[in-house]
Motif scaffolding. Structure first.
Motif, PDB file in Angstrom:
ATOM      1  N   ASN A 284       0.552  -1.433  -0.065  1.00 15.09           N
ATOM      2  CA  ASN A 284       0.172   0.065   0.273  1.00 15.09           C
ATOM      3  C   ASN A 284       0.835   1.132  -0.368  1.00 15.09           C
ATOM      4  OD1 ASN A 284      -1.412   2.198   1.005  1.00 15.09           O
ATOM      5  ND2 ASN A 284      -3.401   1.383   1.837  1.00 15.09           N
ATOM      6  N   GLN A 285       0.868   1.964  -1.477  1.00 11.79           N
ATOM      7  CA  GLN A 285       2.081   2.973  -0.864  1.00 11.79           C
ATOM      8  C   GLN A 285       1.726   3.988  -0.495  1.00 11.79           C
ATOM      9  OE1 GLN A 285       4.505   3.776  -4.773  1.00 11.79           O
ATOM     10  NE2 GLN A 285       3.742   1.814  -5.350  1.00 11.79           N
ATOM     11  N   GLU A 286       0.226   4.434  -0.683  1.00 11.08           N
ATOM     12  CA  GLU A 286       0.040   5.413  -0.151  1.00 11.08           C
ATOM     13  C   GLU A 286       0.345   5.942   1.507  1.00 11.08           C
ATOM     14  OE1 GLU A 286      -1.785   3.773  -2.115  1.00 11.08           O
ATOM     15  OE2 GLU A 286      -1.919   5.221  -3.399  1.00 11.08           O
ATOM     16  N   GLN A 287       0.087   4.070   2.276  1.00 16.53           N
ATOM     17  CA  GLN A 287       0.640   3.867   3.526  1.00 16.53           C
ATOM     18  C   GLN A 287       1.698   3.602   3.837  1.00 16.53           C
ATOM     19  OE1 GLN A 287      -2.319   1.710   5.103  1.00 16.53           O
ATOM     20  NE2 GLN A 287      -4.546   2.930   5.324  1.00 16.53           N
ATOM     21  N   ASP A 288       2.561   3.995   3.051  1.00 20.14           N
ATOM     22  CA  ASP A 288       4.253   2.988   2.705  1.00 20.14           C
ATOM     23  C   ASP A 288       3.860   1.749   3.886  1.00 20.14           C
ATOM     24  OD1 ASP A 288       4.533   5.354   2.273  1.00 20.14           O
ATOM     25  OD2 ASP A 288       5.543   6.037   2.947  1.00 20.14           O
ATOM     26  N   ARG A 289       3.264   0.802   3.317  1.00 20.26           N
ATOM     27  CA  ARG A 289       3.485  -0.553   4.103  1.00 20.26           C
ATOM     28  C   ARG A 289       2.819  -1.786   3.143  1.00 20.26           C
ATOM     29  NH1 ARG A 289       2.747   0.131   9.890  1.00 20.26           N
ATOM     30  NH2 ARG A 289       2.265   1.772  10.268  1.00 20.26           N
ATOM     31  N   ILE A 290       3.364  -2.818   3.757  1.00 25.87           N
ATOM     32  CA  ILE A 290       3.529  -3.933   3.282  1.00 25.87           C
ATOM     33  C   ILE A 290       2.812  -4.904   3.902  1.00 25.87           C
ATOM     34  CG2 ILE A 290       4.762  -6.022   2.197  1.00 25.87           C
ATOM     35  CD1 ILE A 290       7.142  -4.228   2.076  1.00 25.87           C
ATOM     36  N   SER A 291       1.543  -5.334   3.746  1.00 23.93           N
ATOM     37  CA  SER A 291       0.252  -6.469   4.504  1.00 23.93           C
ATOM     38  C   SER A 291       0.809  -7.752   4.152  1.00 23.93           C
ATOM     39  CB  SER A 291      -0.672  -6.018   5.046  1.00 23.93           C
ATOM     40  OG  SER A 291      -1.670  -6.089   3.595  1.00 23.93           O
ATOM     41  N   VAL A 292       1.416  -8.079   5.612  1.00 22.92           N
ATOM     42  CA  VAL A 292       1.462  -9.559   5.146  1.00 22.92           C
ATOM     43  C   VAL A 292       0.334 -10.895   5.988  1.00 22.92           C
ATOM     44  CG1 VAL A 292       3.296 -12.010   5.662  1.00 22.92           C
ATOM     45  CG2 VAL A 292       4.027  -9.472   5.629  1.00 22.92           C
ATOM     46  N   THR A 293      -0.681 -11.230   4.794  1.00 21.24           N
ATOM     47  CA  THR A 293      -1.393 -12.298   5.206  1.00 21.24           C
ATOM     48  C   THR A 293      -1.302 -13.524   5.063  1.00 21.24           C
ATOM     49  OG1 THR A 293      -2.838 -11.441   3.068  1.00 21.24           O
ATOM     50  CG2 THR A 293      -3.164 -10.181   5.500  1.00 21.24           C
ATOM     51  N   LYS A 294      -2.167 -14.085   5.931  1.00 20.87           N
ATOM     52  CA  LYS A 294      -2.041 -16.164   5.365  1.00 20.87           C
ATOM     53  C   LYS A 294      -4.148 -15.940   5.282  1.00 20.87           C
ATOM     54  CE  LYS A 294      -2.665 -20.420   7.512  1.00 20.87           C
ATOM     55  NZ  LYS A 294      -2.151 -20.885   8.987  1.00 20.87           N
ATOM     56  N   GLU A 295      -4.319 -16.367   3.486  1.00 21.19           N
ATOM     57  CA  GLU A 295      -6.365 -16.156   3.047  1.00 21.19           C
ATOM     58  C   GLU A 295      -6.185 -17.593   3.005  1.00 21.19           C
ATOM     59  OE1 GLU A 295      -6.248 -13.244   0.420  1.00 21.19           O
ATOM     60  OE2 GLU A 295      -5.174 -11.818   1.797  1.00 21.19           O
TER      61      GLU A 295
ATOM     62  N   GLU B 118      10.206   3.837   8.880  1.00 23.41           N
ATOM     63  CA  GLU B 118      10.621   4.750   9.661  1.00 23.41           C
ATOM     64  C   GLU B 118      11.755   5.921   9.458  1.00 23.41           C
ATOM     65  OE1 GLU B 118       9.811   4.661  14.106  1.00 23.41           O
ATOM     66  OE2 GLU B 118       8.442   4.707  13.619  1.00 23.41           O
ATOM     67  N   ASP B 119      11.356   6.740   8.924  1.00 25.85           N
ATOM     68  CA  ASP B 119      12.858   7.204   9.098  1.00 25.85           C
ATOM     69  C   ASP B 119      13.780   6.499   8.181  1.00 25.85           C
ATOM     70  OD1 ASP B 119      11.680   9.090  10.123  1.00 25.85           O
ATOM     71  OD2 ASP B 119      12.654   8.429  12.606  1.00 25.85           O
ATOM     72  N   GLY B 120      12.994   5.686   7.680  1.00 24.35           N
ATOM     73  CA  GLY B 120      14.158   5.301   6.209  1.00 24.35           C
ATOM     74  C   GLY B 120      15.026   3.756   6.680  1.00 24.35           C
ATOM     75  N   VAL B 121      14.058   3.379   7.701  1.00 22.15           N
ATOM     76  CA  VAL B 121      14.393   1.727   8.281  1.00 22.15           C
ATOM     77  C   VAL B 121      13.015   0.977   8.244  1.00 22.15           C
ATOM     78  CG1 VAL B 121      15.125   0.631  10.348  1.00 22.15           C
ATOM     79  CG2 VAL B 121      16.008   3.483   9.746  1.00 22.15           C
ATOM     80  N   ALA B 122      13.251  -0.830   7.655  1.00 22.47           N
ATOM     81  CA  ALA B 122      12.262  -0.855   7.567  1.00 22.47           C
ATOM     82  C   ALA B 122      11.843  -1.835   9.021  1.00 22.47           C
ATOM     83  CB  ALA B 122      12.434  -2.106   5.827  1.00 22.47           C
ATOM     84  N   LYS B 123      10.367  -1.700   9.766  1.00 21.46           N
ATOM     85  CA  LYS B 123      10.293  -2.428  10.879  1.00 21.46           C
ATOM     86  C   LYS B 123       9.294  -3.510  10.389  1.00 21.46           C
ATOM     87  CE  LYS B 123      12.109   1.426  13.491  1.00 21.46           C
ATOM     88  NZ  LYS B 123      11.768   2.410  14.223  1.00 21.46           N
ATOM     89  N   CYS B 124       9.216  -4.451  11.588  1.00 25.29           N
ATOM     90  CA  CYS B 124       7.587  -5.134  10.980  1.00 25.29           C
ATOM     91  C   CYS B 124       7.346  -5.907  12.650  1.00 25.29           C
ATOM     92  CB  CYS B 124       8.128  -6.791  10.351  1.00 25.29           C
ATOM     93  SG  CYS B 124       9.639  -6.903  11.448  1.00 25.29           S
ATOM     94  N   LYS B 125       6.428  -6.693  13.114  1.00 24.42           N
ATOM     95  CA  LYS B 125       6.178  -6.602  14.196  1.00 24.42           C
ATOM     96  C   LYS B 125       7.366  -7.211  15.213  1.00 24.42           C
ATOM     97  CE  LYS B 125       5.211 -11.610  13.564  1.00 24.42           C
ATOM     98  NZ  LYS B 125       4.312 -13.024  13.408  1.00 24.42           N
ATOM     99  N   ASP B 126       8.828  -7.558  15.245  1.00 26.25           N
ATOM    100  CA  ASP B 126       9.613  -7.748  16.214  1.00 26.25           C
ATOM    101  C   ASP B 126      10.402  -6.199  15.963  1.00 26.25           C
ATOM    102  OD1 ASP B 126       8.355 -10.798  16.060  1.00 26.25           O
ATOM    103  OD2 ASP B 126       9.303 -11.107  14.071  1.00 26.25           O
ATOM    104  N   GLY B 127      10.046  -5.860  15.199  1.00 23.83           N
ATOM    105  CA  GLY B 127      11.516  -4.331  15.179  1.00 23.83           C
ATOM    106  C   GLY B 127      11.781  -4.600  14.306  1.00 23.83           C
ATOM    107  N   GLU B 128      12.849  -4.061  13.988  1.00 21.07           N
ATOM    108  CA  GLU B 128      13.215  -3.840  12.479  1.00 21.07           C
ATOM    109  C   GLU B 128      14.105  -5.256  12.254  1.00 21.07           C
ATOM    110  OE1 GLU B 128      17.823  -1.764  11.619  1.00 21.07           O
ATOM    111  OE2 GLU B 128      17.351  -0.996  12.854  1.00 21.07           O
ATOM    112  N   PHE B 129      12.923  -4.393  10.215  1.00 16.38           N
ATOM    113  CA  PHE B 129      12.886  -5.240   9.829  1.00 16.38           C
ATOM    114  C   PHE B 129      14.310  -5.740   8.591  1.00 16.38           C
ATOM    115  CE2 PHE B 129      12.435  -7.603   5.002  1.00 16.38           C
ATOM    116  CZ  PHE B 129      11.169  -8.335   5.520  1.00 16.38           C
ATOM    117  N   ASN B 130      15.322  -6.262   9.234  1.00 11.60           N
ATOM    118  CA  ASN B 130      16.150  -6.551   8.795  1.00 11.60           C
ATOM    119  C   ASN B 130      16.708  -7.652   6.898  1.00 11.60           C
ATOM    120  OD1 ASN B 130      19.826  -6.873   7.842  1.00 11.60           O
ATOM    121  ND2 ASN B 130      20.225  -7.278   9.662  1.00 11.60           N
ATOM    122  N   PRO B 131      17.205  -6.931   5.685  1.00 16.45           N
ATOM    123  CA  PRO B 131      17.050  -7.290   4.696  1.00 16.45           C
ATOM    124  C   PRO B 131      18.251  -8.675   4.794  1.00 16.45           C
ATOM    125  CG  PRO B 131      17.391  -5.193   4.835  1.00 16.45           C
ATOM    126  CD  PRO B 131      17.129  -5.092   5.616  1.00 16.45           C
TER     127      PRO B 131
END
Length: 128
Positions: free
Chosen positions: A74-85, A99-112
């Motif tokens: 979702n580019q308008e919200q600058d987010r990637i949703s991860v779902t199981k469907e 946030e401020d150029g640092v990717a984050k997820c539920k576990d904290g910083e999202f390290n590539p």
């Protein structure tokens, strides 16, 4: 004004560092999912109970036996949703954002560098 200088001014006037980070992360996920299907699963034929779909700017979807692991941007919200469907049931597994150029997820910083581990957990959630 030179063309390159003009392009730089335009880029700088509209650029969002968080949106760019979200898309870089999405592209990395897309590449890893594709390589997982091609290299690790390694099946060349198509199968009705396994499918991988990708829309370069919006969606990555891996479906196994009617259950899908879905990454949506979702580019308008600058987010990637991860779902199981599964059918009408949609379970949110995570939200990846910047946030401020640092990717984050539920576990904290999202390290590539940890993308393989992250996707392994997502695929494990898919098969359970």
């Amino acid at each position: 004004m030179e063309r390159q200088e003009l392009a730089k001014k335009i880029r700088e006037s509209v650029q969002s560092i968080d949106r760019e980070r979200v898309l870089q992360t999405f592209y990395a996920i897309e590449g890893q999912m594709h390589m997982f299907k091609v290299n690790e699963i390694g099946l060349q034929a198509t199968y009705p109970n396994m499918k991988y779909e990708s829309d370069h700017l919006k969606l990555n979807k891996f479906t196994l036996n009617g259950v899908s692991l879905v990454f949506k941007v979702n580019q308008e919200q600058d987010r990637i949703s991860v779902t199981k469907e599964s059918g009408e049931i949609v379970e949110e597994l995570d939200q990846i954002f910047s946030e401020d150029g640092v990717a984050k997820c539920k576990d904290g910083e999202f390290n590539p560098e940890e993308l393989t581990r992250y996707l392994n957990q997502c695929f494990a959630d898919l098969v359970q």
